[in-house]
Write a protein that holds these residues in place. Structure first.
Motif, short mmCIF file in Angstrom:
data_model
loop_
_atom_site.label_atom_id
_atom_site.label_comp_id
_atom_site.label_asym_id
_atom_site.label_seq_id
_atom_site.Cartn_x
_atom_site.Cartn_y
_atom_site.Cartn_z
N VAL A 197 0.81 -1.16 0.20
CA VAL A 197 -0.04 0.21 0.00
C VAL A 197 0.83 1.11 -0.11
N PHE A 198 0.49 2.00 -0.68
CA PHE A 198 1.28 3.55 -0.97
C PHE A 198 0.38 4.60 -0.93
N LEU A 199 0.92 5.78 -0.07
CA LEU A 199 0.51 6.84 0.09
C LEU A 199 0.96 8.01 -0.98
N GLY A 200 0.18 8.11 -2.17
CA GLY A 200 0.74 8.99 -3.08
C GLY A 200 2.20 8.61 -3.43
N GLN A 201 2.96 9.68 -3.41
CA GLN A 201 4.49 9.65 -3.66
C GLN A 201 5.24 10.02 -2.05
N GLN A 202 4.56 9.77 -1.16
CA GLN A 202 5.05 9.92 0.30
C GLN A 202 5.65 8.71 0.87
N ALA A 203 4.74 7.60 0.82
CA ALA A 203 5.26 6.70 1.77
C ALA A 203 4.71 5.32 1.30
N PHE A 204 5.77 4.19 1.73
CA PHE A 204 5.26 2.81 1.42
C PHE A 204 4.58 2.29 2.80
N ILE A 205 3.69 2.21 2.94
CA ILE A 205 2.92 2.15 4.27
C ILE A 205 3.46 0.82 4.95
N ASN A 206 3.38 -0.35 4.29
CA ASN A 206 3.97 -1.35 4.96
C ASN A 206 5.24 -1.19 5.74
N ALA A 207 6.16 -0.75 4.79
CA ALA A 207 7.53 -0.39 5.19
C ALA A 207 7.67 0.70 6.56
N GLU A 208 6.68 1.61 6.35
CA GLU A 208 6.83 2.74 7.26
C GLU A 208 6.46 2.41 8.77
N TYR A 268 6.06 -15.50 7.73
CA TYR A 268 5.77 -16.26 6.74
C TYR A 268 4.86 -15.67 6.05
N PRO A 269 5.25 -14.28 5.16
CA PRO A 269 4.30 -13.51 4.37
C PRO A 269 3.76 -14.07 3.11
N SER A 270 2.49 -13.49 2.66
CA SER A 270 2.00 -14.34 1.52
C SER A 270 2.95 -14.03 0.00
N ASP A 271 3.71 -13.10 0.12
CA ASP A 271 4.51 -12.61 -0.89
C ASP A 271 5.92 -12.13 -0.25
N PHE A 272 6.96 -12.73 -0.77
CA PHE A 272 8.37 -12.46 -0.01
C PHE A 272 9.07 -11.37 -0.79
N GLU A 273 8.62 -10.67 -1.57
CA GLU A 273 9.60 -9.63 -2.43
C GLU A 273 10.06 -8.54 -1.62
N TYR A 274 9.38 -8.23 -0.66
CA TYR A 274 10.30 -7.17 0.09
C TYR A 274 10.41 -7.57 1.51
N GLN A 275 10.68 -8.89 1.82
CA GLN A 275 10.54 -9.42 3.24
C GLN A 275 12.14 -9.21 3.55
N SER A 276 13.13 -9.38 2.94
CA SER A 276 14.50 -8.97 3.53
C SER A 276 14.58 -7.60 3.89
N LEU A 277 13.91 -6.49 3.13
CA LEU A 277 13.77 -5.19 3.63
C LEU A 277 13.07 -5.03 4.85
N PHE A 278 11.79 -5.67 5.11
CA PHE A 278 11.20 -5.58 6.13
C PHE A 278 12.06 -6.11 7.27
N VAL A 279 12.65 -7.21 7.30
CA VAL A 279 13.49 -7.61 8.24
C VAL A 279 14.40 -6.63 8.86
N ARG A 280 15.17 -6.01 8.06
CA ARG A 280 16.12 -5.09 8.31
C ARG A 280 15.60 -3.92 8.78
N LEU A 281 14.40 -3.72 8.42
CA LEU A 281 13.60 -2.35 8.94
C LEU A 281 13.00 -2.50 10.39
N GLN A 282 12.76 -3.76 10.89
CA GLN A 282 12.26 -4.16 12.14
C GLN A 282 13.57 -4.12 12.95
N ASN A 283 14.72 -4.71 12.51
CA ASN A 283 15.85 -4.78 13.31
C ASN A 283 16.31 -3.17 13.61
N TYR A 284 16.33 -2.38 12.47
CA TYR A 284 16.78 -0.93 12.71
C TYR A 284 15.75 -0.40 13.79
#
Length: 221
Positions: free
Chosen positions: A171-182, A194-210
Motif C-alpha cells: 500500500v502506497f500513500l501517493g508519492q510520500q510513503a510505502f505504508i507497509n515499510a513505514e 511467513y508473508p504471502s509474498d516475499f518480494e520485500y521481506q528482506s527489507l522488512f526484516v532489516r527495518l524491524q531490526n533498525y
C-alpha cells in the motif's frame, strides 16, 4: 484479473526518503523490463538477462548511415493493426480513500474492500504477552493518523486474497510513503515470519531490526 504494472511513476513511489535514513547493509534498487521497481541485496540484473523482441519481418533492417526510401516500407495490413502499448494500463490494482483502520495490519477502503498489508503483523499479541498492553493504543493511533481519510493505491501480491477474502497488498500513500515499510520502520508493527509474498521481506526484516536497535515505537522500553 490482476492488472499489469507498467509504471514510470513507481520509480518515484519506491524511491522513499526513509531508505536513506537506515544505516545498515546496502539495498539495491532496480527496475525490471516491465518498469516495476525492486529492492534486493543484489545489484541490477545485466541487460543480457532481459527479453529481446524480434524485429518486425515486414520492416527493413537499417544499417548505420543508410537512408530508406518510402517505397521500401511495406504498409501495415488492415487485418493486422499494431498492438496497443501496455503503458496505457493502470498503475495499480486498487485505489481509494481509507475509511477505517483495523489494528495495525489492515485497512478498509470506501468501496468496502479490506486490504491486509503484506509482510506486516499487528503487534498486539506480542505486546500483551510481554506486559506492554499500553503500547497497543499508541500503535493503533499511529496507524490511524498515517492513513485514515487519505487516498491510497494498492499493488496486490502473487496471492491476491487471504482465506477471509481480504485483499493482500503493498500500500502506497501517493508519492510520500510505502505504508507497509513505514509501520515497521517506525516501530509500530512487526514483520510476518511467513508473508504471502516475499518480494520485500528482506527489507522488512532489516527495518524491524533498525527500529528495535533504535528503540522506536513499541521497542521503546
Amino acid at each position: 484479473m490482476k492488472l499489469l504494472r507498467t509504471s514510470p511513476i513507481l520509480l518515484v513511489i519506491f524511491s522513499m526518503i526513509f531508505l536513506g535514513e537506515v544505516s545498515f547493509a546496502e539495498t539495491y534498487k532496480w527496475v525490471d523490463s516491465k518498469g516495476v521497481m525492486h529492492f534486493s541485496d543484489r545489484p541490477q540484473p545485466t541487460l543480457s538477462s532481459l527479453p529481446i523482441e524480434s524485429p518486425r519481418a515486414d520492416l527493413p533492417v537499417l544499417l548505420p548511415g543508410k537512408s530508406v526510401e518510402k517505397k521500401e516500407l511495406l504498409p501495415l495490413k488492415k487485418d493486422n493493426p499494431p498492438e496497443r502499448s501496455n503503458l496505457s494500463t493502470k498503475l495499480y490494482d486498487l485505489r481509494g480513500k481509507v475509511v477505517e483502520t483495523l489494528g495495525v495490519d489492515m485497512i478498509v477502503l470506501e468501496s468496502g474492500k479490506r486490504v491486509k498489508y503484506i509482510g506486516v503483523k499487528d503487534p498486539s499479541p506480542f505486546l500483551s504477552k510481554n506486559g506492554l498492553r499500553g503500547k497497543i493504543k499508541d500503535a493503533h493511533a499511529y496507524h490511524q493518523k498515517l492513513v485514515r481519510g487519505k487516498t491510497v493505491t494498492v499493488l496486490l501480491g502473487e496471492t491476491e486474497r487471504d482465506q477471509d477474502g481480504s485483499y493482500l497488498g503493498h500500500v502506497f500513500l501517493g508519492q510520500q510513503a510505502f505504508i507497509n515499510a513505514e509501520l515497521i520502520r517506525n516501530g509500530y508493527a512487526l514483520t510476518e515470519d511467513y508473508p504471502s509474498d516475499f518480494e520485500y521481506q528482506s527489507l522488512f526484516v532489516r527495518l524491524q531490526n533498525y527500529a528495535r536497535e533504535k528503540g522506536l515505537g513499541i521497542w521503546e522500553f
